[in-house]
Write an enzyme that holds these catalytic residues in place. Structure first.
Site, PDB file in Angstrom:
ATOM      1  N   SER A  22      57.097  26.990  18.124  1.00  0.00           N
ATOM      2  CA  SER A  22      56.678  27.758  16.947  1.00  0.00           C
ATOM      3  C   SER A  22      55.208  28.088  17.110  1.00  0.00           C
ATOM      4  CB  SER A  22      56.846  26.886  15.696  1.00  0.00           C
ATOM      5  OG  SER A  22      56.123  27.412  14.607  1.00  0.00           O
ATOM      6  N   TYR A  51      55.762  19.213  10.672  1.00  0.00           N
ATOM      7  CA  TYR A  51      56.363  20.293  11.489  1.00  0.00           C
ATOM      8  C   TYR A  51      55.457  20.629  12.671  1.00  0.00           C
ATOM      9  CZ  TYR A  51      58.535  24.889  12.448  1.00  0.00           C
ATOM     10  OH  TYR A  51      59.161  25.974  13.036  1.00  0.00           O
TER      11      TYR A  51
HETATM   12  N1  LIG Z   1      62.317  31.254  11.325  1.00  0.00           N
HETATM   13  C1  LIG Z   1      61.056  31.134  11.681  1.00  0.00           C
HETATM   14  O1  LIG Z   1      60.169  31.821  11.163  1.00  0.00           O
HETATM   15  C2  LIG Z   1      60.671  30.164  12.781  1.00  0.00           C
HETATM   16  C3  LIG Z   1      59.390  30.299  13.325  1.00  0.00           C
HETATM   17  C4  LIG Z   1      59.015  29.480  14.373  1.00  0.00           C
HETATM   18  C5  LIG Z   1      59.896  28.560  14.881  1.00  0.00           C
HETATM   19  N2  LIG Z   1      61.131  28.436  14.342  1.00  0.00           N
HETATM   20  C6  LIG Z   1      62.013  27.448  14.962  1.00  0.00           C
HETATM   21  O2  LIG Z   1      63.146  28.115  15.464  1.00  0.00           O
HETATM   22  C7  LIG Z   1      64.288  27.242  15.424  1.00  0.00           C
HETATM   23  C8  LIG Z   1      65.437  27.967  14.739  1.00  0.00           C
HETATM   24  O3  LIG Z   1      64.977  28.421  13.507  1.00  0.00           O
HETATM   25  P1  LIG Z   1      65.826  29.419  12.591  1.00  0.00           P
HETATM   26  O4  LIG Z   1      64.812  30.113  11.760  1.00  0.00           O
HETATM   27  O5  LIG Z   1      66.774  30.184  13.412  1.00  0.00           O
HETATM   28  O6  LIG Z   1      66.565  28.322  11.699  1.00  0.00           O
HETATM   29  P2  LIG Z   1      67.906  28.365  10.810  1.00  0.00           P
HETATM   30  O7  LIG Z   1      67.690  27.342   9.756  1.00  0.00           O
HETATM   31  O8  LIG Z   1      68.205  29.741  10.398  1.00  0.00           O
HETATM   32  O9  LIG Z   1      68.996  27.840  11.840  1.00  0.00           O
HETATM   33  C9  LIG Z   1      68.884  26.552  12.378  1.00  0.00           C
HETATM   34  C10 LIG Z   1      70.227  26.056  12.858  1.00  0.00           C
HETATM   35  O10 LIG Z   1      70.010  24.731  13.378  1.00  0.00           O
HETATM   36  C11 LIG Z   1      71.031  23.865  12.905  1.00  0.00           C
HETATM   37  N3  LIG Z   1      70.535  22.495  12.856  1.00  0.00           N
HETATM   38  C12 LIG Z   1      69.574  21.999  12.030  1.00  0.00           C
HETATM   39  N4  LIG Z   1      69.429  20.680  12.246  1.00  0.00           N
HETATM   40  C13 LIG Z   1      70.310  20.338  13.216  1.00  0.00           C
HETATM   41  C14 LIG Z   1      70.634  19.128  13.868  1.00  0.00           C
HETATM   42  N5  LIG Z   1      70.045  17.973  13.512  1.00  0.00           N
HETATM   43  N6  LIG Z   1      71.563  19.130  14.835  1.00  0.00           N
HETATM   44  C15 LIG Z   1      72.200  20.285  15.174  1.00  0.00           C
HETATM   45  N7  LIG Z   1      71.948  21.462  14.577  1.00  0.00           N
HETATM   46  C16 LIG Z   1      71.013  21.490  13.613  1.00  0.00           C
HETATM   47  C17 LIG Z   1      71.383  24.412  11.523  1.00  0.00           C
HETATM   48  O11 LIG Z   1      72.682  23.994  11.098  1.00  0.00           O
HETATM   49  C18 LIG Z   1      71.261  25.925  11.731  1.00  0.00           C
HETATM   50  O12 LIG Z   1      72.491  26.488  12.148  1.00  0.00           O
HETATM   51  C19 LIG Z   1      63.807  25.973  14.745  1.00  0.00           C
HETATM   52  O13 LIG Z   1      63.480  25.016  15.731  1.00  0.00           O
HETATM   53  C20 LIG Z   1      62.560  26.416  14.016  1.00  0.00           C
HETATM   54  O14 LIG Z   1      61.645  25.367  13.838  1.00  0.00           O
HETATM   55  C21 LIG Z   1      61.538  29.209  13.279  1.00  0.00           C
END
Ligand SMILES: NC(=O)c1ccc[n+]([C@@H]2O[C@H](COP(=O)([O-])OP(=O)(O)OC[C@H]3O[C@@H](n4cnc5c(N)ncnc54)[C@H](O)[C@@H]3O)[C@@H](O)[C@H]2O)c1
Length: 255
Positions: free
Chosen positions: A146, A159
């Site tokens: 991130s 985080y």
């Molecule tokens: N959306 C953003 O702006 C953003 C920015 C930077 C980084 N990220 C990172 O990107 C990754 C994905 O984010 P996203 O926005 O697509 O999230 P999201 O919440 O839309 O999807 C995350 C998925 O991970 C699954 N998940 C959560 N905990 C879990 C676990 N313990 N075991 C197995 N599956 C699990 C959830 O069920 C979900 O399907 C994350 O690591 C997040 O920190 C997101």
């Protein structure tokens, strides 16, 4: 079919694949011809998504797995290999966000919970993927970090600590395996339009608008824009890129 990559005969393992960036990357891998193991802790969402992949003619399986449980991670990797015969590309993406809280008010349990998914979960996945890839002497791993792996943001200590840790894991594993045919890299997304960001909007009024002021490109990112970097890092086109974290953030960390 993806016009850029041909991953036919290769197997991709994607965690957090039921939605958001995980789903976008799994879709990209499948459209490029890969066998895809979609891994998520949510069995219902997974079932729906895998049915869609299968209907579209992709070679895909769904594996329910909570990345905080080592035995489940081990079984998930073994299942993917048993089904498809190898593990060539992995996107360790499953993660959570927490409500903004200043550090003095965060409980140690909340700290541990965040690390158990966003850092220890990535480590567990890397460990079992690398056991397989070490045996094969080939593979590419991409971790999802991130902008929080590069900078601090008030109220987000747990985080950002986890994401800084993901950079350490990525660089170190990159060095451990560079000479053995395995590349480990990461992507660091900015603010991406996924269900996670929708949840943040609902939980904390104005939070995304506040963060958007610091985004030079002046829009949210799309999950597919992150998936594009993931696919490139897993492809032979990035064959000399090792232990690197690519910001995909509309310029956030360039400021
Ligand atoms: N959306 C953003 O702006 C953003 C920015 C930077 C980084 N990220 C990172 O990107 C990754 C994905 O984010 P996203 O926005 O697509 O999230 P999201 O919440 O839309 O999807 C995350 C998925 O991970 C699954 N998940 C959560 N905990 C879990 C676990 N313990 N075991 C197995 N599956 C699990 C959830 O069920 C979900 O399907 C994350 O690591 C997040 O920190 C997101």
């Amino acid at each position: 079919m993806n016009p850029t990559y041909d991953f036919s005969g290769r197997t991709a393992f994607v965690t957090g694949a039921a939605r958001g960036m995980g789903l976008a990357a799994a879709t990209g891998f499948a459209e490029a011809g890969a066998n895809v193991a979609l891994v998520d802790r949510d069995p219902d969402e997974l079932e729906t998504v895998v049915a869609r992949f299968t209907e579209a003619g992709h070679k895909a399986i769904g594996i329910t797995c909570d990345v905080t449980e080592e035995s489940q991670v081990k079984q998930a990797v073994e299942r993917a290999v048993a089904e498809f015969g190898s593990l060539d590309m992995a996107f360790n993406n499953a993660g959570i966000q927490a409500d903004a809280t200043e550090l003095a008010d965060i409980s140690l349990d909340d700290f541990d919970h965040m690390q158990s998914i966003n850092l220890r979960g990535i480590f567990a996945c890397m460990k079992y993927e690398l056991i397989q890839m070490r045996e094969q002497e080939s593979g590419a791993i991409v971790n999802n970090s991130s902008l929080g792996g590069f900078v601090g943001v008030p109220g987000r200590a747990t985080y950002h600590a986890a994401k800084h840790g993901v950079h350490g894991l990525t660089k170190t594993a990159g060095l451990d395996y560079a000479a053995r045919g395995i590349r480990v890299n990461a992507v660091a997304p900015g603010i991406i339009d996924t269900p996670m960001v929708a949840d943040m909007k609902n939980a904390e009024e104005g939070v995304i608008e506040d963060m958007m002021r610091d985004v030079p490109i002046k829009r949210l990112g799309r999950a597919e824009e992150v998936a594009a970097a993931v696919l490139w890092l897993c492809s032979d086109a990035s064959s000399f890129v090792v232990g690197h974290v690519i910001a995909v953030d509309g310029g956030y960390v360039a400021r």
